[in-house]
Design a protein around this motif. Structure first.
Motif, PDB file in Angstrom:
ATOM      1  N   SER A  83     -18.422 -14.064 -21.457  1.00 40.91           N
ATOM      2  CA  SER A  83     -17.238 -13.520 -22.093  1.00 40.91           C
ATOM      3  C   SER A  83     -17.252 -11.994 -21.931  1.00 40.91           C
ATOM      4  O   SER A  83     -17.831 -11.488 -20.974  1.00 40.91           O
ATOM      5  CB  SER A  83     -17.245 -13.947 -23.569  1.00 40.91           C
ATOM      6  N   TYR A 124     -15.085 -18.157 -18.833  1.00 43.23           N
ATOM      7  CA  TYR A 124     -15.187 -18.604 -20.229  1.00 43.23           C
ATOM      8  C   TYR A 124     -14.888 -17.423 -21.145  1.00 43.23           C
ATOM      9  O   TYR A 124     -15.612 -16.417 -21.134  1.00 43.23           O
ATOM     10  CB  TYR A 124     -16.570 -19.180 -20.559  1.00 43.23           C
ATOM     11  N   ALA A 125     -13.825 -17.558 -21.949  1.00 40.67           N
ATOM     12  CA  ALA A 125     -13.458 -16.547 -22.961  1.00 40.67           C
ATOM     13  C   ALA A 125     -13.438 -15.142 -22.373  1.00 40.67           C
ATOM     14  O   ALA A 125     -13.847 -14.178 -23.020  1.00 40.67           O
ATOM     15  CB  ALA A 125     -14.409 -16.622 -24.152  1.00 40.67           C
ATOM     16  N   SER A 133     -10.604 -20.002 -18.796  1.00 37.55           N
ATOM     17  CA  SER A 133     -10.397 -19.828 -20.235  1.00 37.55           C
ATOM     18  C   SER A 133     -10.532 -18.352 -20.562  1.00 37.55           C
ATOM     19  O   SER A 133     -11.314 -17.634 -19.936  1.00 37.55           O
ATOM     20  CB  SER A 133     -11.369 -20.674 -21.064  1.00 37.55           C
ATOM     21  N   ARG A 183     -10.092 -15.221 -23.942  1.00 33.50           N
ATOM     22  CA  ARG A 183     -10.408 -15.074 -25.365  1.00 33.50           C
ATOM     23  C   ARG A 183      -9.185 -14.815 -26.235  1.00 33.50           C
ATOM     24  O   ARG A 183      -9.180 -15.158 -27.416  1.00 33.50           O
ATOM     25  CB  ARG A 183     -11.429 -13.942 -25.532  1.00 33.50           C
ATOM     26  N   CYS A 190     -10.464 -19.895 -25.461  1.00 32.78           N
ATOM     27  CA  CYS A 190     -11.752 -20.285 -26.037  1.00 32.78           C
ATOM     28  C   CYS A 190     -12.289 -19.145 -26.889  1.00 32.78           C
ATOM     29  O   CYS A 190     -11.988 -17.979 -26.652  1.00 32.78           O
ATOM     30  CB  CYS A 190     -12.768 -20.628 -24.941  1.00 32.78           C
ATOM     31  N   ILE A 191     -13.080 -19.505 -27.850  1.00 30.77           N
ATOM     32  CA  ILE A 191     -13.589 -18.532 -28.819  1.00 30.77           C
ATOM     33  C   ILE A 191     -14.786 -17.790 -28.247  1.00 30.77           C
ATOM     34  O   ILE A 191     -15.481 -18.274 -27.341  1.00 30.77           O
ATOM     35  CB  ILE A 191     -13.940 -19.250 -30.140  1.00 30.77           C
ATOM     36  N   GLU A 238     -11.594 -24.654 -33.347  1.00 29.71           N
ATOM     37  CA  GLU A 238     -11.654 -23.707 -32.228  1.00 29.71           C
ATOM     38  C   GLU A 238     -13.022 -23.744 -31.560  1.00 29.71           C
ATOM     39  O   GLU A 238     -13.138 -23.656 -30.328  1.00 29.71           O
ATOM     40  CB  GLU A 238     -11.354 -22.287 -32.720  1.00 29.71           C
ATOM     41  N   LYS A 298     -13.257 -27.092 -29.633  1.00 32.03           N
ATOM     42  CA  LYS A 298     -12.433 -27.012 -28.417  1.00 32.03           C
ATOM     43  C   LYS A 298     -13.154 -26.213 -27.330  1.00 32.03           C
ATOM     44  O   LYS A 298     -13.120 -26.581 -26.143  1.00 32.03           O
ATOM     45  CB  LYS A 298     -11.094 -26.361 -28.752  1.00 32.03           C
ATOM     46  N   SER A 299     -13.807 -25.135 -27.723  1.00 32.20           N
ATOM     47  CA  SER A 299     -14.515 -24.282 -26.773  1.00 32.20           C
ATOM     48  C   SER A 299     -15.731 -24.989 -26.189  1.00 32.20           C
ATOM     49  O   SER A 299     -16.013 -24.878 -24.989  1.00 32.20           O
ATOM     50  CB  SER A 299     -14.922 -22.977 -27.459  1.00 32.20           C
ATOM     51  N   LYS A 300     -16.442 -25.720 -27.028  1.00 32.09           N
ATOM     52  CA  LYS A 300     -17.595 -26.474 -26.531  1.00 32.09           C
ATOM     53  C   LYS A 300     -17.155 -27.559 -25.554  1.00 32.09           C
ATOM     54  O   LYS A 300     -17.813 -27.808 -24.529  1.00 32.09           O
ATOM     55  CB  LYS A 300     -18.364 -27.095 -27.704  1.00 32.09           C
ATOM     56  N   PHE A 346     -14.589 -27.412 -23.633  1.00 37.56           N
ATOM     57  CA  PHE A 346     -14.242 -26.746 -22.377  1.00 37.56           C
ATOM     58  C   PHE A 346     -15.494 -26.560 -21.535  1.00 37.56           C
ATOM     59  O   PHE A 346     -15.503 -26.870 -20.336  1.00 37.56           O
ATOM     60  CB  PHE A 346     -13.575 -25.401 -22.649  1.00 37.56           C
TER      61      PHE A 346
END
Length: 366
Positions: free
Chosen positions: A110, A138-139, A165, A167, A187-188, A349, A352-354, A356
């Motif tokens: 991220s 990712y994020a 994805s 952030r 994604c968080i 959240e 959902k991120s996991k 992904f």
């Protein structure tokens, strides 16, 4: 065994940069049949922000040079701490070696990896050195979207990603409007992939003077805006009878002589200081994130550069009332927060991120 590499600002001597990289690499590394690496790539702009050599860069103002020279001892100490933590934490791989080996995925993020102002327009953060089917974000963040990225660059580079994805909502909206053939999920930040218990277990502190109640002021940067955060902390320290403890990414021993300075904290101490505070006052996204994770009351300044990420996070968890503007609270001071309600909003959240990471990035579950 699947081989996954992560490209982020792993070498930045910064609590948020280090801890988000740690969280992401450890989450991916714990998935079955996976070996995770962190790409030992160093962006010159990011390096100069933290190095002694960078103090004398032509991009630094005279005032900035003077202030950094005044705290060279603290910079050296900080950098030594972070280099040790980075070496102990990350399974590093050089770019040349990665090119010569078969990796299943390379994940960028991220952090503000697509902030072109921050990186000096470094296109390596769009993963041109691996095949398109290996490219995943990712994020990823660009900071303030309209100021820090070029739409044509984003469109051209991201159309070759296998999964995207980001952030913040703003960046997701922009990418989706460009119609590149795939949607950008939100994604968080990776620090939320670990639980409160896991972070508390990792943290520790070694300074006895924090045993009594304290308000923590954690500030990023040297500016009048940062000063307003400290002044607000002092105001409510006086009202509540709690002493104020100051931690900064740029320790200024020569300023705020009426406050107890913690000095250069290591990443474990950073977490512990937030966990133990009666209230946190900050202008930092990751200090805000850890306050939420650790259920520590906080107020966060939103009149800052790249404020979208903080505003979006507050909106996700329903804590808009914890915002400050120019050091002024948006609601009456209180340390009461319904953390059960916060976690109710945050948990989907995180899940959902996991998913992904598991399904889209690692192809491990539907």
């Amino acid at each position: 065994m699947k081989k996954i590499a992560i490209l982020t600002f792993h070498n930045a001597c910064n609590y948020g940069a280090f801890l988000q990289a740690k969280a992401l690499s450890e989450y991916i590394g714990k998935l079955p049949d996976v070996k995770v690496f962190v790409l030992n790539y160093k962006n010159k702009n990011v390096e100069n922000n933290y190095s002694i050599k960078g103090i004398f860069s032509s991009s630094q103002s005279l005032k900035s040079k003077f202030l950094k020279i005044a705290r060279i001892k603290d910079i050296v100490k900080r950098n030594k701490i972070f280099r040790q933590y980075q070496t102990e934490t990350f399974n590093l791989i050089d770019l040349e070696k990665l090119r010569n080996e078969n990796f299943d995925k390379v994940v960028v993020g991220s952090d503000q990896v697509w902030n072109m102002r921050l990186t000096g327009g470094d296109l390596n953060y769009f993963l041109p050195f691996v095949q398109p089917e290996c490219r995943v974000s990712y994020a990823a963040s660009a900071g303030q979207v309209n100021e820090n990225i070029d739409k044509n660059t984003i469109k051209e580079k991201l159309k070759n990603f296998s999964a995207i994805s980001v952030r913040e909502q703003g960046l997701s909206d922009l990418i989706n409007e460009l119609a590149i053939g795939r949607k950008a999920a939100i994604c968080i930040d990776p620090v939320f992939l670990k639980t409160k218990y896991e972070w508390e277990s990792y943290a520790k502190t070694s300074k006895e003077f924090i045993n009594s109640p304290y308000i923590l002021a954690f500030i990023m940067g040297v500016s009048k805006k940062a000063d307003e955060v400290v002044n607000c902390a002092l105001k409510y320290g006086l009202k509540t009878g709690n002493k104020v403890l100051l931690v900064a990414d740029q320790e200024r021993w020569y300023k705020y002589r009426n406050i107890k300075h913690y000095g250069v904290a290591n990443p474990r101490e950073f977490i512990s200081l937030i966990a133990g505070a009666s209230c946190v006052f900050t202008n930092s996204f990751h200090a805000t994130a850890f306050s939420i994770i650790l259920n520590s009351p906080f107020y966060t300044e939103i009149n800052i550069q790249n404020s979208e990420r903080v505003k979006y996070l507050l909106n996700v968890v329903g804590l808009e009332s914890r915002a400050m503007y120019d050091g002024n609270l948006s609601s009456p001071y209180t340390t009461e927060i319904n953390w059960e309600c916060v976690m109710y909003k945050l948990s989907p959240e995180i899940e959902k991120s996991k998913k992904f990471l598991d399904s889209v990035v690692l192809k491990m579950r539907g």
